[in-house]
Design an enzyme around this catalytic site. Structure first.
Site, PDB file in Angstrom:
ATOM      1  N   SER A  50       0.834  -1.198   0.000  1.00 43.21           N
ATOM      2  CA  SER A  50       0.000   0.000   0.000  1.00 43.21           C
ATOM      3  C   SER A  50       0.866   1.245   0.000  1.00 43.21           C
ATOM      4  O   SER A  50       1.972   1.249   0.560  1.00 43.21           O
ATOM      5  CB  SER A  50      -0.873   0.017   1.251  1.00 43.21           C
ATOM      6  N   TYR A 106      -0.798  -0.432   9.981  1.00 44.69           N
ATOM      7  CA  TYR A 106      -1.058  -0.863   8.602  1.00 44.69           C
ATOM      8  C   TYR A 106       0.156  -0.559   7.696  1.00 44.69           C
ATOM      9  O   TYR A 106       0.588  -1.404   6.905  1.00 44.69           O
ATOM     10  CB  TYR A 106      -2.308  -0.128   8.123  1.00 44.69           C
ATOM     11  N   LYS A 123       2.430  -3.247   5.716  1.00 45.50           N
ATOM     12  CA  LYS A 123       2.455  -3.205   4.253  1.00 45.50           C
ATOM     13  C   LYS A 123       3.882  -3.058   3.728  1.00 45.50           C
ATOM     14  O   LYS A 123       4.233  -3.620   2.685  1.00 45.50           O
ATOM     15  CB  LYS A 123       1.570  -2.059   3.743  1.00 45.50           C
TER      16      LYS A 123
HETATM   17  P1  NAI Z   1     -11.893  -5.282   1.500  1.00 43.58           P
HETATM   18  O1  NAI Z   1     -12.123  -5.029   2.948  1.00 43.58           O
HETATM   19  O2  NAI Z   1     -13.031  -5.152   0.564  1.00 43.58           O
HETATM   20  O3  NAI Z   1     -11.223  -6.704   1.263  1.00 43.58           O
HETATM   21  C1  NAI Z   1     -10.417  -7.363   2.177  1.00 43.58           C
HETATM   22  C2  NAI Z   1     -10.927  -8.772   2.319  1.00 43.58           C
HETATM   23  O4  NAI Z   1     -10.037  -9.521   3.149  1.00 43.58           O
HETATM   24  C3  NAI Z   1     -12.316  -8.827   2.972  1.00 43.58           C
HETATM   25  O5  NAI Z   1     -13.221  -9.515   2.124  1.00 43.58           O
HETATM   26  C4  NAI Z   1     -12.068  -9.561   4.281  1.00 43.58           C
HETATM   27  O6  NAI Z   1     -13.155 -10.395   4.695  1.00 43.58           O
HETATM   28  C5  NAI Z   1     -10.830 -10.375   3.950  1.00 43.58           C
HETATM   29  N1  NAI Z   1     -10.079 -10.761   5.146  1.00 43.58           N
HETATM   30  C6  NAI Z   1      -9.774  -9.985   6.217  1.00 43.58           C
HETATM   31  N2  NAI Z   1      -9.092 -10.687   7.132  1.00 43.58           N
HETATM   32  C7  NAI Z   1      -8.942 -11.932   6.631  1.00 43.58           C
HETATM   33  C8  NAI Z   1      -8.322 -13.104   7.114  1.00 43.58           C
HETATM   34  N3  NAI Z   1      -7.700 -13.122   8.312  1.00 43.58           N
HETATM   35  N4  NAI Z   1      -8.342 -14.222   6.357  1.00 43.58           N
HETATM   36  C9  NAI Z   1      -8.967 -14.215   5.146  1.00 43.58           C
HETATM   37  N5  NAI Z   1      -9.595 -13.123   4.643  1.00 43.58           N
HETATM   38  C10 NAI Z   1      -9.583 -11.994   5.376  1.00 43.58           C
HETATM   39  O7  NAI Z   1     -10.723  -4.275   1.080  1.00 43.58           O
HETATM   40  P2  NAI Z   1      -9.910  -4.095  -0.292  1.00 43.58           P
HETATM   41  O8  NAI Z   1      -9.768  -2.641  -0.492  1.00 43.58           O
HETATM   42  O9  NAI Z   1     -10.455  -4.926  -1.377  1.00 43.58           O
HETATM   43  O10 NAI Z   1      -8.466  -4.628   0.145  1.00 43.58           O
HETATM   44  C11 NAI Z   1      -7.773  -5.677  -0.498  1.00 43.58           C
HETATM   45  C12 NAI Z   1      -6.297  -5.510  -0.225  1.00 43.58           C
HETATM   46  O11 NAI Z   1      -5.821  -4.312  -0.850  1.00 43.58           O
HETATM   47  C13 NAI Z   1      -5.959  -5.368   1.249  1.00 43.58           C
HETATM   48  O12 NAI Z   1      -4.739  -6.051   1.536  1.00 43.58           O
HETATM   49  C14 NAI Z   1      -5.751  -3.885   1.418  1.00 43.58           C
HETATM   50  O13 NAI Z   1      -4.934  -3.582   2.523  1.00 43.58           O
HETATM   51  C15 NAI Z   1      -5.117  -3.539   0.092  1.00 43.58           C
HETATM   52  N6  NAI Z   1      -5.182  -2.126  -0.257  1.00 43.58           N
HETATM   53  C16 NAI Z   1      -6.370  -1.556  -0.631  1.00 43.58           C
HETATM   54  C17 NAI Z   1      -6.395  -0.230  -1.010  1.00 43.58           C
HETATM   55  C18 NAI Z   1      -7.618   0.422  -1.514  1.00 43.58           C
HETATM   56  O14 NAI Z   1      -7.523   1.571  -1.986  1.00 43.58           O
HETATM   57  N7  NAI Z   1      -8.776  -0.225  -1.480  1.00 43.58           N
HETATM   58  C19 NAI Z   1      -5.185   0.616  -0.922  1.00 43.58           C
HETATM   59  C20 NAI Z   1      -3.991  -0.096  -0.582  1.00 43.58           C
HETATM   60  C21 NAI Z   1      -4.021  -1.423  -0.245  1.00 43.58           C
END
Ligand code: NAI
Length: 302
Positions: free
Chosen positions: A152, A165, A169
């Site tokens: 990130s 976080y 990351k």
């Molecule tokens: P999101 O919250 O929609 O997706 C994250 C998913 O991970 C969720 O569906 C959640 O249930 C699942 N999850 C959480 N803990 C878990 C565990 N222990 N085991 C299995 N699954 C688990 O968020 P998003 O935005 O789709 O994030 C996806 C990745 O992208 C994350 O790693 C986030 O940190 C990263 N990210 C997202 C950004 C953004 O702008 N949306 C920016 C930078 C990084």
């Protein structure tokens, strides 16, 4: 030529929603058999249910693809190992691992409880370690592997209220740097993806962003390249709203300084040390030491 993943098995963690769901749908659409892993908890990691993963599997199957749901928490190495065993029993291979699962527990460092720091590091860093460890020998034996760590901008460049976080990351960048070196001889390519997208994770920023431009599907093309046959290795690809860039950890040419007044010299010549003209990207950690020794040897010869 169209980018295809026929015959490839991909595990996408946290694929019950957001970016992971888009990655899983796109991989399946292009021929991969996909493991849709998601704990199905809340944004802060509390709770859990298999329905998030199952819904995405249903979407993939409805579109004619093949997928299996898995509700293991990436923080549980035993459950992760069982997931990989189930994949091997069903499809006999794992070619692609997308470490995408993530949670947020934002607070300023002054107010941060150590427990919230540890939890976020556990999900992002140890979650990726657990999953990578579980597939590493399989990929080594197959002499093929494509692994992505989701990093990130908060880690690469910092963000107010995200010390836990951001630290987790950026730790993934360090993990990627070494695994790409160790995996090279077995054609295991390891990269980082730093996305920007409108998802549940970023919904609080909503009012300040043009959300219609920030669909998670705009990030997925970058992910697909990083896990394709022709993937690069050791890249940090940043992606959002259709913009794609690369981030690097660089080293400046710097200066050689020694002697009694070295601290004063470091201070006086800090501009020269910081000058980015001719900066390089070392190909491994030891390169920094070689560069420094070269300076010292040149200075001693002069
Ligand atoms: P999101 O919250 O929609 O997706 C994250 C998913 O991970 C969720 O569906 C959640 O249930 C699942 N999850 C959480 N803990 C878990 C565990 N222990 N085991 C299995 N699954 C688990 O968020 P998003 O935005 O789709 O994030 C996806 C990745 O992208 C994350 O790693 C986030 O940190 C990263 N990210 C997202 C950004 C953004 O702008 N949306 C920016 C930078 C990084």
């Amino acid at each position: 030529m169209a980018m295809r993943f026929d015959g490839r098995v991909a595990i996408v963690t946290g694929a019950g929603g957001g970016l992971g769901r888009e990655h899983a749908l796109a991989l399946a659409k292009r021929g991969a058999w996909v493991v849709v892993n998601d704990l199905g908890g809340a944004r802060d990691g509390s709770g859990g249910s298999a329905t998030a993963a199952e819904a995405v599997v249903a979407e993939i199957e409805a579109a004619g693809g093949e997928a299996m749901a898995n509700a293991a928490s990436v923080t549980d190495p035993v459950a992760v190992r069982a997931m990989v065993d189930a994949v091997m029993a069903k499809w006999g291979r794992v070619d692609i691992l997308v470490n995408n699962a993530g949670v947020l527990r934002d607070k300023t460092f002054a107010k941060m409880e150590l427990e919230d720091f540890r939890f976020v590091v556990d999900v992002h860093l140890m979650g990726a370690v657990n999953c990578t460890k579980a597939v590493w020998d399989i990929m080594r034996e197959a002499n093929y592997g494509r692994i992505v760590m989701t990093t990130s901008s908060s880690g690469l460049y910092g963000n107010f209220g995200q010390s836990n976080y951001g630290a987790a990351k950026m730790a993934l960048v360090g993990l990627m740097q070494t695994l790409s070196i160790e995996g090279a001889k077995n054609d295991i390519r390891v990269n980082c993806l730093a996305p920007t997208a409108h998802t549940r994770m970023t919904e609080d920023l909503g009012a300040r962003l043009p959300l219609e431009l920030l669909g998670p599907e705009m990030v997925t093309p970058g992910l697909l390249h990083l896990v394709s046959e022709d993937a690069p290795s050791r890249c940090i690809l940043t992606a959002g709203a259709g913009g794609f860039e690369r981030a690097y950890v660089t080293l400046t040419q710097g200066a050689w300084i020694a002697g009694e007044d070295a601290p004063e010299q470091v201070a006086a010549r800090f501009g020269e040390i910081s000058d980015r003209t001719g900066e390089v990207v070392p190909d491994m950690g030891a390169a920094q030491g070689f560069i420094e020794l070269t300076k010292a040897q040149a200075a001693h010869k002069a």
